[in-house]
Design a protein around this motif. Structure first.
Motif, mmCIF file in Angstrom:
data_model
loop_
_atom_site.group_PDB
_atom_site.id
_atom_site.type_symbol
_atom_site.label_atom_id
_atom_site.label_comp_id
_atom_site.label_asym_id
_atom_site.label_seq_id
_atom_site.Cartn_x
_atom_site.Cartn_y
_atom_site.Cartn_z
ATOM 1 N N ASP A 62 -16.090 -6.327 -12.301
ATOM 2 C CA ASP A 62 -14.883 -7.138 -12.395
ATOM 3 C C ASP A 62 -15.016 -8.377 -11.528
ATOM 4 O OD1 ASP A 62 -13.486 -5.240 -13.999
ATOM 5 O OD2 ASP A 62 -13.277 -4.013 -12.184
ATOM 6 N N LEU A 63 -15.769 -8.223 -10.438
ATOM 7 C CA LEU A 63 -15.820 -9.275 -9.447
ATOM 8 C C LEU A 63 -17.156 -9.142 -8.729
ATOM 9 C CD1 LEU A 63 -13.632 -11.311 -8.556
ATOM 10 C CD2 LEU A 63 -13.049 -9.735 -6.710
ATOM 11 N N SER A 64 -17.748 -10.272 -8.332
ATOM 12 C CA SER A 64 -18.982 -10.196 -7.547
ATOM 13 C C SER A 64 -18.809 -11.037 -6.300
ATOM 14 C CB SER A 64 -20.164 -10.745 -8.345
ATOM 15 O OG SER A 64 -20.260 -10.092 -9.582
ATOM 16 N N LEU A 65 -19.428 -10.596 -5.226
ATOM 17 C CA LEU A 65 -19.491 -11.403 -4.017
ATOM 18 C C LEU A 65 -20.889 -11.998 -3.971
ATOM 19 C CD1 LEU A 65 -18.019 -12.236 -1.392
ATOM 20 C CD2 LEU A 65 -19.214 -10.343 -0.273
ATOM 21 N N ARG A 66 -20.976 -13.336 -3.927
ATOM 22 C CA ARG A 66 -22.288 -13.987 -3.949
ATOM 23 C C ARG A 66 -22.555 -14.696 -2.639
ATOM 24 N NH1 ARG A 66 -23.635 -18.322 -6.780
ATOM 25 N NH2 ARG A 66 -25.855 -17.869 -6.717
ATOM 26 N N GLY A 67 -23.816 -14.861 -2.314
ATOM 27 C CA GLY A 67 -24.203 -15.601 -1.113
ATOM 28 C C GLY A 67 -25.060 -14.717 -0.210
ATOM 29 N N ARG A 68 -25.779 -15.352 0.692
ATOM 30 C CA ARG A 68 -26.610 -14.572 1.616
ATOM 31 C C ARG A 68 -25.727 -13.898 2.655
ATOM 32 N NH1 ARG A 68 -31.995 -16.850 1.378
ATOM 33 N NH2 ARG A 68 -32.448 -16.180 3.498
ATOM 34 N N MET A 69 -25.898 -12.609 2.808
ATOM 35 C CA MET A 69 -25.021 -11.890 3.756
ATOM 36 C C MET A 69 -25.761 -10.688 4.319
ATOM 37 S SD MET A 69 -22.577 -10.428 0.807
ATOM 38 C CE MET A 69 -23.225 -10.714 -0.809
ATOM 39 N N ASP A 80 -13.168 -0.598 0.891
ATOM 40 C CA ASP A 80 -11.857 -1.124 0.525
ATOM 41 C C ASP A 80 -11.193 -0.171 -0.474
ATOM 42 O OD1 ASP A 80 -10.349 -4.087 0.468
ATOM 43 O OD2 ASP A 80 -9.975 -2.817 -1.299
ATOM 44 N N PRO A 81 -9.919 0.141 -0.299
ATOM 45 C CA PRO A 81 -9.266 1.118 -1.177
ATOM 46 C C PRO A 81 -9.207 0.670 -2.641
ATOM 47 C CG PRO A 81 -7.696 0.073 0.353
ATOM 48 C CD PRO A 81 -9.066 -0.292 0.813
ATOM 49 N N ASP A 82 -9.244 -0.632 -2.935
ATOM 50 C CA ASP A 82 -9.180 -1.097 -4.317
ATOM 51 C C ASP A 82 -10.514 -1.008 -5.043
ATOM 52 O OD1 ASP A 82 -6.557 -1.573 -4.314
ATOM 53 O OD2 ASP A 82 -6.673 -3.770 -4.123
ATOM 54 N N VAL A 83 -11.594 -0.788 -4.280
ATOM 55 C CA VAL A 83 -12.915 -0.829 -4.896
ATOM 56 C C VAL A 83 -13.330 0.554 -5.375
ATOM 57 C CG1 VAL A 83 -15.368 -1.242 -4.467
ATOM 58 C CG2 VAL A 83 -13.645 -2.832 -3.575
ATOM 59 N N LEU A 214 -18.643 -5.544 -7.885
ATOM 60 C CA LEU A 214 -17.540 -4.617 -7.638
ATOM 61 C C LEU A 214 -16.878 -4.197 -8.937
ATOM 62 C CD1 LEU A 214 -15.801 -6.496 -4.664
ATOM 63 C CD2 LEU A 214 -17.456 -4.613 -4.534
ATOM 64 N N ARG A 215 -16.622 -2.888 -9.087
ATOM 65 C CA ARG A 215 -15.705 -2.411 -10.128
ATOM 66 C C ARG A 215 -14.460 -1.979 -9.381
ATOM 67 N NH1 ARG A 215 -16.456 1.221 -14.359
ATOM 68 N NH2 ARG A 215 -18.056 -0.165 -15.115
ATOM 69 N N LEU A 216 -13.308 -2.512 -9.786
ATOM 70 C CA LEU A 216 -12.069 -2.198 -9.072
ATOM 71 C C LEU A 216 -11.410 -0.955 -9.662
ATOM 72 C CD1 LEU A 216 -10.572 -5.767 -8.553
ATOM 73 C CD2 LEU A 216 -12.304 -4.535 -7.236
ATOM 74 N N ARG A 217 -10.565 -0.303 -8.849
ATOM 75 C CA ARG A 217 -9.812 0.852 -9.356
ATOM 76 C C ARG A 217 -8.815 0.346 -10.383
ATOM 77 N NH1 ARG A 217 -11.328 4.989 -6.440
ATOM 78 N NH2 ARG A 217 -11.880 4.604 -4.257
ATOM 79 N N PRO A 218 -8.488 1.183 -11.381
ATOM 80 C CA PRO A 218 -7.517 0.750 -12.400
ATOM 81 C C PRO A 218 -6.236 0.260 -11.734
ATOM 82 C CG PRO A 218 -8.469 2.876 -12.985
ATOM 83 C CD PRO A 218 -8.967 2.541 -11.612
ATOM 84 N N GLY A 219 -5.730 -0.876 -12.187
ATOM 85 C CA GLY A 219 -4.474 -1.396 -11.644
ATOM 86 C C GLY A 219 -4.641 -2.302 -10.449
ATOM 87 N N ALA A 220 -5.850 -2.343 -9.861
ATOM 88 C CA ALA A 220 -6.031 -3.189 -8.674
ATOM 89 C C ALA A 220 -6.099 -4.658 -9.102
ATOM 90 C CB ALA A 220 -7.306 -2.798 -7.946
ATOM 91 N N ASP A 221 -5.571 -5.535 -8.264
ATOM 92 C CA ASP A 221 -5.517 -6.954 -8.611
ATOM 93 C C ASP A 221 -6.672 -7.700 -7.944
ATOM 94 O OD1 ASP A 221 -4.946 -9.533 -9.152
ATOM 95 O OD2 ASP A 221 -3.135 -9.637 -7.886
#
Ligand SMILES: Nc1ncnc2c1ncn2[C@@H]1O[C@H](COP(=O)(O)OP(=O)(O)O)[C@@H](O)[C@H]1O
Ligand SMILES: [Mg+2]
Lengths: 845, 223
Positions: A62-69, A80-83, A214-221
């Motif tokens: 659903d979402l990706s975090l990009r960059g060197r980390m 994170d509880p939404d992930v 990231l795949r988020l939990r159903p309903g997470a924004d």
């Protein structure tokens, strides 16, 4: 016979009576459509493949975090509880010894990735010996030196599961074991996949991540998650949806693509113009016949439709042929040059041709529209003509009176000026391109007026001989007719001259730039393009201490992501002193003073354009975990990195990042040292094999200019095509005029003109006209080149250059054009006169 | 006056001509024209009148026989020599005027003078002689058919040729204009002292000539 059938029949016979001219006009349309469609198809295929690759990397995230980390970001995010699922990745371009192009390798956690992007999980192949060979069992997925290769990568490398893949790490070579393939990865994508821990370890990037899906939990924004993490993330990282990643892919080559497409449009424009001049000449010749049709009862609308129908036939024939040619060119170029036509934007992607019927239909429609546009003015003026006047000989110039006024042309020039003062639209120099079109149209519209002006400047004394006198008088009295014939030369020659001036300016500026950026004699590069080749501090010390090395400047380059929607910029850390930056950087403008305690950086022109920073600005770079506050101390010219580069002093970089590795070394040799010996000594000291590449400054310069010439080869080809089309245009227009003047020549023969007098008359006319056309073309070309150099190039590619005019080339082409036009004129006249003077005067006017 | 003992300006002896693929047009033709003589040739359309003029002018060659103009054997001259002879000694008037549309009336009349390297002054005189002094600076499209033919006549005679060839010069004109143009032609030819062959199918036109010949399939016979 219905009116429509009559119109069709008349249009067809008109085209058939002048097959040469019809053919050239259709051909010009065909060239434009072929090039335009080919460029569109190639890019469409490449971008589609690129987007597929982006999509397959993201999988169902659903979402990706990009960059060197650092890795601990992953642990925090996963908690994170939404992930629902978090999958860490390390993407590296791995240097391959002996190959110029790196291989993209993904390190991932196969168990987490299986949930999000199952196609990226390798499929092990049982070892042939049945034992625990290099590719044994499911556990192979986790072994640190095991890699799975996509089918395209296997084919490219000539490897099969079970083979070994040598990769470069630092200056050393390590071997990976190919354990299997990635059958679900798209056919055009070269990719390797390793276990993430193995990749970090084996490829020597411990603790580094470049992406977390990231795949988020159903309903997470997703927006809420983004907001919550916004100020807890390391500098230089950010969240992205899969859509945002795809957009960046299409943006990479956009300016290059638009540039090529505009070149194709120019060809199409020339085509439309040839249709215009073909139709004007043909209509002038047929004026009495058309007037007769009007007298016989053909309506204005009918006549208008007749002329447009001719244009539609030309346009359709040209477009269909062009579309077929375009598909063929696209298929061939994809096979020979790859998806970026040598532009270097889509490394590692080998797209398959995808032809969409919509695009083909669109381009055919465009060709017909161009042809119709070319017919519009002649059709209108033919329909407007008063039949009684048109029946008489010599009336064409009355029809031309409007054309002889300079106002239309001047208005076009004014419009061009207005357009040039506007900035780019959507980061594309569209107003600049429109200004070029206005300049062209304006130049063409000014031609009859200019021809008349120039001809009156020629002293009568030069034309004492009767033949010369007649030539001059006729041209002076009928410049409209002559000017139309010239338009073909003007259009093609001015564009050719503009491109030639632009390319020459670019090349001269590039050569100067190379002199500036290559001050040392010898350059040592550790794996170009990849991220796993580097020189550790010990290697650097060894280099500096090698006999024969007088001085060594080290350079660290790495990608820096400043904006998720844009390609990365390159960070260059090197030995720059804040007092004398010009010694290492080709600065444009004066450097600004920087406070003693601030960190100075120098940005390339592209960074100024793309990120809006100016010399003197305070700025923050995503370096070293937190952002690093810097001050922009100057701007430099960079022809190597279109997406931007930021230079900083090596000690500032090291202080901010703790990274002591370097990629490139500039080596000044001690007096009398032999470059070959020094190279051998360095190789021995570093204990490195193929991964080190040495190149001498002169050779680097030559290679760079070679690459430049190669990447402009397409442009040269288009220029040759343009000049060829222009010449063909001259040939047919002179041919047409000679036919139209058949009775004149016949009468002159009766009056006592010898054949050679008629030849001389035609040669003089041809030479005078083409000389005027070529001179005007040079002037117009210079204007257009200034738009290319000062507006279009800086806005497209974010670099500037100084004008350099390639006089020998331009004068040689001018001379050849005038000579060929003169010859063409004579040949056309001879052919026309071959029907004989007797028959020529028999015809009614 | 030109010559005390008028020698023939044109002499045709036993001239024959056939077009490739067609029946023969002219057969065994004889004609002699002395200086200043004004001859009309009449005949039905298609009988070969224009062909005859082309042979005389050296624009076409006969299959047999001899064509002499001003003593020169036309058929045996090269194209350039024939052209130079035509330039100097022959004037042409066509049915379709053939006046260059982009030149002024005066420039059109002056063309033969320029070709012969003569001063253009006489063009003004000639234009006045055909009654168009006021229209010298006009363009041909501003003139009527009768006026255009008068321009053509001025052009044909301006360089004082020895021979004028006119091919149905009134074919495109109405009867009233035609007769005034014919009268003018006759007058100006006489004033120049040129010999003339006037080809026509109109009896009226022929009436102004010294001699009228009819071209038939058997040759030129007095009408
Ligand atoms: N170039 C040519 N080729 C073949 N036949 C021709 C050519 N010119 C004229 N003719 C034929 O020769 C004959 C005489 O033509 P022409 O001299 O023009 O006739 P006139 O002037 O008497 O009307 C006609 O039958 C015509 O068809
Ligand atoms: Mg005739």
């Amino acid at each position: 016979m219905t009116a429509a059938r009559l119109t069709a029949a008349l249009a067809w016979s008109a085209l058939r009576t002048q097959p040469g001219r019809s053919l050239v006009a259709a051909l010009a349309i065909a060239v434009g459509i072929a090039l335009g469609l080919a460029i569109h198809l190639i890019n469409h295929s490449a971008v589609a493949e690129f987007s597929r690759a982006v999509a397959s990397l993201a999988g169902e995230a659903d979402l990706s975090l990009r960059g060197r980390m650092p890795e601990d970001v992953f642990a925090a995010l996963a908690g994170d509880p939404d992930v629902a699922v978090a999958s860490p990745q390390l993407e590296l371009r791995v240097n391959l010894p002996g190959r110029r192009e790196p291989l993209t390798v993904l390190g991932l956690d196969p168990f987490r990735a299986a949930a999000l992007a199952p196609q990226l999980v390798g499929r092990p192949v049982e070892a042939p010996d049945g034992g625990r060979g290099p590719a044994g069992g499911g556990l192979a997925l986790l072994e640190p030196d095991v890699v799975f290769l996509s089918p395209a990568a296997l084919e490219w490398l000539g490897l099969a599961p079970g083979d070994r893949l040598p990769v470069q790490v630092g200056v050393a070579t390590r071997e990976l074991r190919v354990a299997g393939s990635l059958p679900a990865v798209g056919a055009g994508r070269r990719l390797g996949v390793m276990d993430i821990a193995g990749a970090q370890w084996t490829l020597d990037h411990p603790g580094l991540l470049t992406r977390i899906d990231l795949r988020l939990r159903p309903g997470a924004d997703p927006a809420a998650l983004r907001a919550r993490w916004a100020d807890r993330l390391p500098a230089g990282t950010r969240f992205e949806t899969p859509g945002e990643s795809g957009e960046r892919g299409a943006n990479v080559s956009r300016a290059y693509r638009v540039n090529l497409s505009v070149l194709a449009l120019v060809a199409l424009f020339t085509g439309a113009f040839l249709v215009f001049s073909t139709q004007v000449l043909s209509l002038l010749r047929r004026r009495p016949q058309l007037a007769l049709l009007r007298v016989l009862g053909l309506t204005r609308g009918g006549l208008f439709a007749l002329v447009l129908a001719e244009g539609a036939v030309l346009g359709l024939a040209g477009s269909v042929a062009g579309a077929a040619g375009g598909i063929a060119i696209a298929a061939l170029s994809l096979r020979l040059l790859g998806g970026d036509l040598g532009g270097g934007y889509f490394n590692g992607i080998v797209p398959a041709l995808s032809v969409s019927p919509g695009a083909v239909a669109g381009f055919v429609a465009l060709g017909v529209a161009a042809s119709l546009a070319g017919c519009l003015v002649p059709a209108w003026s033919a329909a407007r003509a008063r039949p009684a006047a048109a029946l008489k000989a010599g009336d064409e110039e009355t029809a031309m009176a409007r054309v002889r006024s300079p106002w239309t042309g001047l208005a076009c020039f004014a419009a061009a000026g207005a357009l040039l003062s506007a900035g780019p639209v959507d980061e594309l120099p569209l107003p600049g391109y429109a200004a070029v079109a206005c300049l062209l149209v304006g130049g063409l519209a000014l031609m009859p007026w200019l021809t008349a002006r120039l001809l009156t400047l020629i002293p009568d004394a030069w034309a004492r001989r009767p033949v010369a006198g007649l030539a001059l008088t006729q041209l002076r009295e009928a410049p409209g007719y002559a000017g139309i014939g010239l338009a073909g030369v003007l259009a093609s020659f001015s564009l050719m001259a503009a491109m030639a001036i632009m390319v020459a300016s670019f090349r001269v500026s590039l050569a100067d730039w190379l002199d500036h950026v290559l001050p040392a004699q010898l350059y040592l590069r550790v794996g170009g393009g990849g991220e796993t080749g580097f020189l550790a501090p010990a290697d650097q010390e060894a280099i500096a201490a090698t006999p024969g090395v007088a001085r060594a400047d080290f350079l660290r380059s790495r990608a820096l992501s400043l904006d998720p929607r844009r390609p990365d910029v390159l960070l260059l850390a090197r030995a720059i002193t804040r007092d004398r930056p010009a010694a290492r950087l080709p600065l444009v403008g004066d450097p600004v003073p920087v406070p003693r305690d601030a960190v100075p950086v120098w940005v390339s022109e592209a960074v100024v354009d793309l990120y809006g920073v100016r010399a003197g600005d305070a700025w923050t770079l995503p370096l070293g975990g937190q952002g690093l506050p810097v001050v922009v101390a100057g701007v430099w010219r960079d022809y190597a990195r279109q997406h931007g580069a930021v230079a900083m002093a090596m000690e500032d970089y090291r202080r901010a990042t703790g990274d002591a590795r370097v990629n490139d070394v500039a080596i000044w040799l001690a007096e009398g040292a032999d470059p070959g010996r020094v190279q051998a000594a360095l190789r021995e000291r570093l204990g490195a094999g193929e991964g080190l590449s040495f190149v001498e400054a002169g050779e680097l310069r030559r290679i760079s200019l070679d690459i430049f010439d190669r990447s402009f080869a397409v442009t040269y080809l288009l220029e040759v095509v343009a000049v060829g089309v222009g010449l063909a245009g001259i040939a047919v227009s002179f041919g047409g005029q000679a036919l139209a003047r058949l009775r004149e020549f016949g009468m002159l023969r009766h009056l006592g003109f010898r054949r050679r007098d008629v030849d001389a008359l035609l040669a003089l006319e041809g030479a005078l006209l083409s000389a005027i056309g070529v001179a005007a073309g040079l002037g117009l070309g210079w204007l257009i080149s200034q738009v290319l150099i000062r507006v279009i190039n800086p806005q497209s590619f974010h670099w500037t250059m100084d004008t350099a005019v390639p006089w020998p080339l331009l004068l040689a082409v001018s001379a050849v054009l005038v000579a060929l036009a003169t010859l063409t004129s004579v040949v056309a006249g001879r052919r026309a006169l071959s029907v004989g003077a007797v028959r020529a005067v028999k015809e009614d006017w | 006056m030109r010559d005390a003992h008028p020698s023939p300006v044109v002499r045709l002896r036993d001239v024959s001509k056939a077009y490739p693929g067609g029946a023969s047009v002219l057969r065994g033709l004889h004609l002699e024209l002395t200086a200043g003589e004004y001859v009309a040739v009449i005949g039905e359309s298609g009988v070969g009148k224009s062909t005859l003029l082309n042979l005389v002018a050296g624009l076409d060659a006969p299959d047999a026989g001899e064509v002499e103009v001003c003593g020169a054997p036309m058929a045996r001259l090269g194209d350039d020599q024939a052209t130079l002879l035509r330039r100097r000694h022959i004037g042409f008037v066509f049915q379709a005027f053939h006046v260059l549309p982009h030149l002024t009336v005066l420039q059109n009349v002056a063309l033969p003078l320029a070709l012969n390297g003569l001063s253009a002054d006489h063009a003004v005189v000639m234009l006045a002689a055909v009654g168009l002094a006021a229209k010298g600076q006009r363009k041909p499209r501003e003139l009527s058919g009768g006026e255009l033919q008068r321009v053509a006549i001025a052009r044909a005679l301006v360089h004082r040729p020895a021979l004028l060839l006119a091919d149905e010069p009134t074919g495109n004109l109405d009867p009233a204009t035609a007769s005034s143009v014919l009268a003018l032609l006759r007058r100006q030819v006489a004033a120049t002292g040129a010999a003339a062959i006037l080809v026509t199918h109109s009896a009226l036109a022929a009436a102004s000539a010294d001699r009228v010949l009819r071209l038939t399939s058997d040759g030129l016979v007095p009408a």
